[in-house]
Scaffold this active site. Structure first.
Site, PDB file in Angstrom:
ATOM      1  N   THR A  73       0.841  -1.193   0.000  1.00  0.00           N
ATOM      2  CA  THR A  73       0.000   0.000   0.000  1.00  0.00           C
ATOM      3  C   THR A  73       0.877   1.245   0.000  1.00  0.00           C
ATOM      4  O   THR A  73       2.060   1.187   0.320  1.00  0.00           O
ATOM      5  CB  THR A  73      -0.922  -0.029   1.239  1.00  0.00           C
ATOM      6  OG1 THR A  73      -1.617  -1.270   1.282  1.00  0.00           O
ATOM      7  CG2 THR A  73      -1.941   1.086   1.231  1.00  0.00           C
TER       8      THR A  73
ATOM      9  N   GLU B 119      -2.766  -4.480  -2.333  1.00  0.00           N
ATOM     10  CA  GLU B 119      -2.778  -5.455  -1.231  1.00  0.00           C
ATOM     11  C   GLU B 119      -1.355  -5.902  -0.914  1.00  0.00           C
ATOM     12  O   GLU B 119      -0.556  -5.093  -0.481  1.00  0.00           O
ATOM     13  CB  GLU B 119      -3.706  -6.633  -1.520  1.00  0.00           C
ATOM     14  CG  GLU B 119      -3.754  -7.720  -0.458  1.00  0.00           C
ATOM     15  CD  GLU B 119      -4.116  -7.244   0.953  1.00  0.00           C
ATOM     16  OE1 GLU B 119      -4.180  -8.083   1.855  1.00  0.00           O
ATOM     17  OE2 GLU B 119      -4.317  -6.052   1.172  1.00  0.00           O
TER      18      GLU B 119
ATOM     19  N   ASP C 213      -8.531  -9.807   1.528  1.00  0.00           N
ATOM     20  CA  ASP C 213      -8.920  -9.002   2.691  1.00  0.00           C
ATOM     21  C   ASP C 213     -10.274  -9.441   3.240  1.00  0.00           C
ATOM     22  O   ASP C 213     -10.673  -9.001   4.329  1.00  0.00           O
ATOM     23  CB  ASP C 213      -8.971  -7.516   2.324  1.00  0.00           C
ATOM     24  CG  ASP C 213      -7.643  -6.822   2.584  1.00  0.00           C
ATOM     25  OD1 ASP C 213      -6.698  -7.496   3.030  1.00  0.00           O
ATOM     26  OD2 ASP C 213      -7.548  -5.609   2.332  1.00  0.00           O
TER      27      ASP C 213
END
Length: 580
Positions: free
Chosen positions: A397, A417, A437
């Site tokens: 990120t 991710e 996620d």
């Protein structure tokens, strides 16, 4: 009507007009005089943002320019094959808007998306597969935000990245180090799959520091988006390339052209709360954790911190750790995509709940469990509705903080991710593995998990792009970070550091990272103050995990009386720079 009466009426009308004008002037924000600044993870990206602002662009234009460059020079962290949350403050309108460009699950997705042969897939099996790829939201977010408030021509926002991709960029130490990491290569496929291998490992060797890497495919893709708009990404040849990549190989996904064509950015109100110190903290609502978690931590910290004049730094550290543990337990249990499940966001940040929740702080060696705002606030219990969830969020990120010359601000956290996403590469960019996620287990203890997969659902995110306003409701701070589920702790460190501990932006960033999720407290010990914090917490009875190589990437701007104060995380390669 007599002449005197007419004169009096005219005087009254003029007086009323003057009063209305004065009232309007009083309500309007003061003219911005603090200047402009960009803080991001690479100097070349920062310069791209400043370049478009010099051409008349605003914070949104700068964010597009910054991020398209980051997708080129920092592909391990984010890019146009991923998604983002952007929190935008319009100074003149005094309005905050959240652009939710989070990736979505394909329409074919079921809660058993990561169940194979009756067993839940392991993370390592799932994350490097087509099943992990969500429909990318980044390009659609650019367009939605630009249409809402951009100031520069759309095409101009892409020029710095196009130019750099064609001319070539120097490979940075961080990118080179990751590509050469045997540990990373053991778990990702960028050195195995033909397309990324040819790009990142020419002649079979990882790109070295200083290598001039061009990316004509990326330049062509951006040029098409600049001239044709998002349809160049979500339709036609690029969409076909995404679908082909996702739906091939082991554990293939099931993404369709319709999934891409139907993607929509959600425009949401910010989730804001006011802490007792008078500051208003605004961040993205679910499926982001920002609005819930940052307000919870700061609210709980207020009730937990010592008030005695004899309190030590360790006492304040303990309050911060306990506030985190309580918040993470609630976040893990309740936060998910609020378009699919009921998330009690306002209840979780309600001061009445936080005051009671603070009394439930776990013993240092106790087990972290969620609270129940329904019970505390006199309504039906909420905790029994959901199974317990502790899904891991991996750290691939980046974060961008911007304030422009008009006082508009952007806090945007973007991601693919995990590092290099799924390793699947099309047209010069990498595809995300965002669907990991979601909770891979759709049920826990016989109850559905709030963050289980579903068709067109957005996975829960730890991303916390945050704006802070002072007790006069003036913009005070722009902050955010990458770092997987540790993002919540990283960002909270800057809030408590600046607001409560009186640190500068850079001083707050430089503090050791302390992450208190669950029953173990992670402490960054390879930085000043870290070993001492670890020893103190261990002495208090906490289970401490000493950690090195923390991957926060905090980028912070604080508005001071005499101008803007910026800070960039030394753990990455970024800078904070004012517009000259």
């Amino acid at each position: 009507m007599s002449a005197s009466e007419e004169a009096q009426r005219a005087a009254d009308t003029a007086h009323q007009a003057e009063a209305q004008a004065a009232e309007t002037d009083a309500a309007a924000p003061e003219a911005w005089t603090k200047g402009a600044m960009v803080a991001a993870a690479d100097p070349r990206a920062v310069e791209a943002g400043l370049e478009v602002m010099r051409q008349g662009g605003n914070a949104i234009d700068a964010a597009i320019a910054v991020h398209t460059v980051l997708g080129l020079v920092e592909p391990q962290s984010s890019g146009i094959g991923g998604g983002a949350f952007m929190v935008y403050y319009d100074h003149d309108k005094d309005e905050i808007t959240v652009f939710d460009g989070r990736e979505t699950a394909p329409a074919s997705t079921t809660p058993e998306h990561f169940v194979k042969d009756g067993k839940v897939m392991g993370f390592m099996e799932a994350w490097q597969s087509g099943k992990a790829v969500g429909v990318p939201g980044q390009i659609a977010l650019y367009k939605k935000a630009h249409d809402a408030a951009g100031a520069l021509d759309w095409e101009k926002d892409f020029q710095p990245a196009i130019r750099l991709a064609e001319d070539g960029f120097k490979v940075s130490p961080r990118l080179a180090e990751l590509l050469a990491s045997d540990r990373l290569k053991a778990v990702v496929r960028i050195d195995d799959l033909p397309v990324p291998s040819a790009y990142f490992y020419p002649n079979g060797e990882p790109l070295p520091v200083g290598y001039i890497r061009t990316n004509q495919d990326y330049a062509d893709m951006l040029r098409a988006i600049a001239t044709q708009g998002p349809s160049a990404f979500y339709e036609g040849e690029n969409a076909e390339a995404i679908v082909a990549a996702v739906n091939s190989g082991p554990n293939a996904g099931d993404m369709t052209l319709e999934d891409l064509a139907n993607y929509e950015v959600k425009v949401r109100p910010a989730l804001c709360g006011t802490i007792p110190e008078g500051y208003r903290i605004c961040s993205a609502p679910p499926p982001s954790s920002g609005g819930v978690a940052q307000n919870m931590i700061m609210g709980l910290y207020h009730y937990l911190k010592p008030t005695s004049d004899t309190a030590t730094e360790d006492d304040f550290l303990k309050a911060f750790v306990d506030a985190q543990r309580l918040t993470y337990a609630d976040r893990d249990h309740y936060v998910a995509d609020a378009d699919f499940v009921a998330v009690p966001s306002s209840d979780l940040i309600n001061p009445a709940y936080l005051k009671v929740r603070a009394t439930e702080a776990f013993a240092p060696d106790g087990h972290a469990e969620p609270g129940d705002p329904g019970v505390v606030l006199g309504r039906d219990p909420l905790r029994p509705l959901w199974g317990e969830d502790a899904t891991e969020h991996k750290p691939g990120t980046t974060h961008i903080s911007i304030i422009d010359m008009e006082g508009n601000a952007v806090s945007m956290t973007a991601t693919v991710e995990a590092a290099f996403g799924t390793s699947l590469m099309v047209n010069g960019y990498l595809l995300n593995n965002q669907l990991t996620d979601f909770s891979r287990e759709p049920t826990k203890g016989g109850k559905p998990v709030a963050n289980a997969p579903a068709a067109n659902k957005r996975p829960r995110s730890s991303m916390s792009p945050t704006l802070v306003f002072d007790d006069n409701d003036d913009l005070f701070m722009v902050t955010g970070s990458p770092g997987g589920n540790s993002i919540i702790a990283y960002v909270a460190k800057t809030l408590v550091g600046v607001i409560d501990w009186g640190k500068t932006a850079q001083e707050a960033i430089d503090l050791p990272n302390i992450i208190a999720r669950g029953d173990t407290v992670g402490v960054e010990v390879d930085i000043d103050g870290g070993p001492e914090a670890a020893d103190a917490l261990r002495e208090m009875g906490y289970t401490v995990e000493e950690r090195e190589g923390e991957n926060s990437g905090l980028h912070v701007i604080v508005v001071r009386e005499d101008g803007l104060e910026g800070g960039a995380d030394p753990r990455r390669e970024g800078i904070a720079k004012s517009l000259d």
